[in-house]
Design a protein around this motif. Structure first.
Motif, mmCIF file in Angstrom:
data_model
loop_
_atom_site.group_PDB
_atom_site.id
_atom_site.type_symbol
_atom_site.label_atom_id
_atom_site.label_comp_id
_atom_site.label_asym_id
_atom_site.label_seq_id
_atom_site.Cartn_x
_atom_site.Cartn_y
_atom_site.Cartn_z
ATOM 1 N N SER A 1 1.069 11.511 -8.666
ATOM 2 C CA SER A 1 1.714 10.440 -9.417
ATOM 3 C C SER A 1 1.107 10.250 -10.800
ATOM 4 N N LEU A 2 1.964 9.986 -11.780
ATOM 5 C CA LEU A 2 1.509 9.657 -13.134
ATOM 6 C C LEU A 2 1.525 8.147 -13.367
ATOM 7 N N LYS A 3 1.826 7.383 -12.321
ATOM 8 C CA LYS A 3 1.906 5.929 -12.493
ATOM 9 C C LYS A 3 0.521 5.298 -12.576
ATOM 10 N N THR A 4 0.413 4.214 -13.354
ATOM 11 C CA THR A 4 -0.795 3.379 -13.304
ATOM 12 C C THR A 4 -1.009 2.904 -11.872
ATOM 13 N N ASP A 5 0.067 2.442 -11.270
ATOM 14 C CA ASP A 5 -0.006 1.922 -9.905
ATOM 15 C C ASP A 5 0.496 2.983 -8.934
ATOM 16 N N ASP B 1 6.434 8.127 -7.690
ATOM 17 C CA ASP B 1 6.384 9.310 -8.558
ATOM 18 C C ASP B 1 5.665 10.475 -7.868
ATOM 19 N N GLY C 1 0.840 -1.187 0.000
ATOM 20 C CA GLY C 1 0.000 0.000 0.000
ATOM 21 C C GLY C 1 0.880 1.244 0.000
ATOM 22 N N ASP C 2 0.278 2.391 0.233
ATOM 23 C CA ASP C 2 1.050 3.630 0.117
ATOM 24 C C ASP C 2 0.861 4.539 1.319
ATOM 25 N N ARG D 1 5.884 10.800 -18.137
ATOM 26 C CA ARG D 1 6.090 9.393 -17.798
ATOM 27 C C ARG D 1 5.438 8.512 -18.846
ATOM 28 N N GLU E 1 4.506 4.545 -19.869
ATOM 29 C CA GLU E 1 4.378 3.143 -19.457
ATOM 30 C C GLU E 1 3.834 2.345 -20.629
ATOM 31 N N ILE F 1 12.615 1.598 -9.583
ATOM 32 C CA ILE F 1 11.281 1.870 -9.034
ATOM 33 C C ILE F 1 11.425 2.621 -7.710
ATOM 34 N N LYS G 1 0.067 -0.789 -5.280
ATOM 35 C CA LYS G 1 -0.730 -1.970 -4.904
ATOM 36 C C LYS G 1 -0.131 -3.267 -5.444
ATOM 37 N N THR G 2 0.581 -3.196 -6.565
ATOM 38 C CA THR G 2 1.131 -4.435 -7.148
ATOM 39 C C THR G 2 2.597 -4.666 -6.756
ATOM 40 N N TYR G 3 3.157 -3.804 -5.917
ATOM 41 C CA TYR G 3 4.548 -4.018 -5.484
ATOM 42 C C TYR G 3 4.667 -5.281 -4.636
ATOM 43 N N SER G 4 3.553 -5.680 -3.995
ATOM 44 C CA SER G 4 3.572 -6.928 -3.238
ATOM 45 C C SER G 4 3.975 -8.078 -4.159
ATOM 46 N N GLY H 1 0.175 9.595 -4.341
ATOM 47 C CA GLY H 1 -1.190 10.134 -4.329
ATOM 48 C C GLY H 1 -1.604 10.697 -5.673
ATOM 49 N N THR H 2 -2.198 11.891 -5.631
ATOM 50 C CA THR H 2 -2.736 12.492 -6.845
ATOM 51 C C THR H 2 -1.641 13.054 -7.751
ATOM 52 N N TYR I 1 -1.235 -3.939 5.704
ATOM 53 C CA TYR I 1 -1.595 -2.947 4.689
ATOM 54 C C TYR I 1 -1.350 -1.529 5.202
#
Lengths: 116, 448
Positions: A83-87, A77, A15-16, B357, B359, A52, A91-94, A80-81, B264
């Motif tokens: 960031s330009l990342k999809t993730d 990145d 999570g973040d 960015r 992707e 990353i 959430k998928t770093y796990s 929160g708001t 979490y």
């Protein structure tokens, strides 16, 4: 010793918090936990997430849960708001951490496969 | 023993889950978490357009649909649905209840927008907890500022007979700890018990994320995701509790599903700080207590700090994200070529961005280089390019450079969808601390 991907012996959730991602790594069986502690170090996780995770990696131990918690600073990145990342929330770093490979004694794996 | 059910993990979560929690079995309390970090600024904007708005409307609708069952089953409700207008939320809820004689408590006082400058002038810098920068650097762009209150004012509102408690900004964990404080009469410095209630709150605060949702262990065998049950805490006065769900619902509550949720959004597990206490996650003992039941015990806590966390939102520029889909053959190569062309065009237009960015979804959007090289035969790749800038103009111009690639770049491209991407204003989040002495919760009770 057998070389295994963490996905075979552990599960995880991430999570973040702002620009920091957290990844909780949990041993699927108590016998695996000491091997996670020994080999999945903060340094190795930092190298694993090269490109990353741009900041430091901190590690915390939760032996009561057979778990490690990693904080990956500067990994989202801006987070929160911003960031330009999809993730944007990591959430998928796990699952990304579960790609790492470590060495586990053969007997530990064979014993588990028998008990399964 | 009391049963506390959570029916909402965030604003946008299932509309049916709270009603299922009410109807499918016995519960004493229903808790609902509606406020994400940036929700307050959205609500602030709504309220500036209409002074009667600025709260979670989903909550009012839920109360309307569940009113009869809530009354006949004597279920109390605790929700942070008040947003920036808890009184307005209370009035709307009273109307939805059709004046059924239900006492509603409101916890307000968390809005500190009006007092920010006073605090700054007295040397309370509200430095960003992540970056260390002082608030002064973005003061002119602040849109909302709220304190996170904890469980204490919720317990106080319940003690005054409230059947429904509506709060503004408060901690997710406080929604669950509040009813325990009230029911069990725990001392406000019984740190182990407060930590237990806090950890119960953390476990259920994300709704179904502890009952099988997102669980990585054997997920293919988790029954009936479509009818997944949301979590219920069976709390005892001694600070032990069981996390479970209603019989006959989908999902799975196991030590594994609960462990994932415990970790979490975790920081230092020995220092989980809330306004109520500091909880130690390394003290938790878990045991499977029958099917879909996990028992918690042994939890230890430490004294609360003398600070409140505040959540400040501020305007932080603009962003836009555009996507195009490239198909086989050479899908990845085409998407990479298109990205290079796009970047050359943005450069020749002289556009300046704080960040660009790229992707390639299907290749590396989630795991970056860890995902390795894709198959040369990959069926399709989504090119996704995002930009961010302080000014709107370059972002606006960027949104007009995606569509032309559908005709004037590499072949077998599609997925333009509804045309140009939208420019979004970025409202960013500024976490900081203030002394608890600076602000007090205000409780008001109204009979409907």
């Amino acid at each position: 010793m057998a070389r295994v991907k963490l996905v075979q012996i552990a599960h995880a959730r991430s999570g973040d918090k702002g620009d920091t991602a957290n990844v909780g790594l949990i041993a699927l069986k108590p016998g695996y936990y000491p091997h996670l502690v020994e080999q999945v170090t903060a340094d190795r996780v930092k190298k694993h997430f090269e490109g990353i995770c741009l900041g430091a990696v901190e590690r915390f131990e939760l032996p009561n849960l057979g778990a490690l918690n990693f904080l990956l600073h500067e990994s989202l990145d801006g987070g929160g708001t911003l960031s330009l990342k999809t993730d944007a929330q990591g959430k998928t770093y796990s699952a990304a951490l579960l790609r790492m490979e470590i060495d586990v004694p053969d007997e530990l794996l064979s014993k588990d496969s028998v008990s399964n | 023993m009391i049963r506390i059910a959570n029916g909402q993990g965030f604003w946008g979560d299932s509309l049916e889950a709270p009603l299922e929690q009410i109807r499918r079995g016995p519960i004493d309390y229903l808790t609902l978490d509606y406020l994400a970090e940036i929700t307050m600024s959205i609500l602030q904007k709504q309220r500036s357009r209409d002074p009667r708005s600025g709260y979670a409307r989903d909550f009012v609708e839920m109360i309307g649909r569940g009113a009869n069952d809530l009354v006949t089953r004597k279920i109390r409700v605790v929700a942070n649905a008040g947003g920036v207008n808890p009184d307005g939320c209370r009035d709307a809820v009273a109307k939805a209840l059709n004046h059924a004689g239900i006492r509603i408590g409101v916890v307000a006082g968390d809005d500190i927008l009006e007092t920010l400058d006073g605090m700054l002038s007295r040397g309370i810098e509200m430095r960003n907890l992540d970056t260390g920068e002082p608030l002064q650097s973005i003061r002119a762009r602040v849109q909302s500022a709220n304190v996170y209150f904890g469980a204490a004012p919720i317990a106080d509102a319940l003690a005054q007979g409230s059947r429904i408690v509506i709060t503004g900004r408060c901690t997710d964990t406080g929604l669950v700890l509040g009813p325990m404080l009230h029911e069990f009469g725990w001392a406000r410095d019984d740190w182990d018990k407060l930590a237990a209630g806090t950890i119960a709150g953390h476990t259920v605060e994300c709704g179904a994320q502890c009952t099988g949702g997102n669980c990585q262990v054997d997920w293919q065998s988790i029954p009936d995701f479509a009818g997944i049950g949301y979590p219920i805490v069976e709390a005892r006065p001694d600070g032990t509790f069981v996390v479970t769900k209603h019989a006959g619902t989908g999902g799975r509550v196991t030590v594994a599903s609960v462990k994932e949720q415990l970790l979490y959004e975790m920081g230092d597990p020995m220092e989980y700080i809330t306004p109520d206490c500091v909880a130690d996650f390394t003290s938790i003992q878990l045991a499977q207590d029958g099917p879909d039941r996990v028992r918690f015990s042994g939890i230890r806590g430490k004294p609360a700090t003398n600070m409140y966390k505040v959540s400040i939102s501020y305007s932080a520029g603009f962003k836009a994200v555009g996507t195009l889909v490239y198909s086989w053959p050479n899908a990845y190569q085409k998407a990479k070529a298109a990205d290079a062309i796009l970047r050359r065009r943005l450069e020749s237009l002289g556009l300046r961005f704080d960040a660009i960015r790229t992707e390639f979804a299907g290749v590396n959007a989630c795991h970056g280089a860890l995902a390795g090289e894709p198959s040369p035969d990959i069926a399709e790749v989504i090119l996704r390019v995002g930009v961010r800038a302080a000014d709107k103009a370059p972002v606006e111009r960027f949104t007009k450079e995606i569509a032309p690639l559908a005709l004037n770049g590499p072949p077998t491209v599609t997925g333009l969808g509804s045309g140009r991407p939208k420019v979004e204003e970025i409202v960013a989040y500024w976490p900081a601390l203030i002394p608890k002495s600076e602000v007090s919760p205000r409780i008001s009770i109204q009979e409907t």
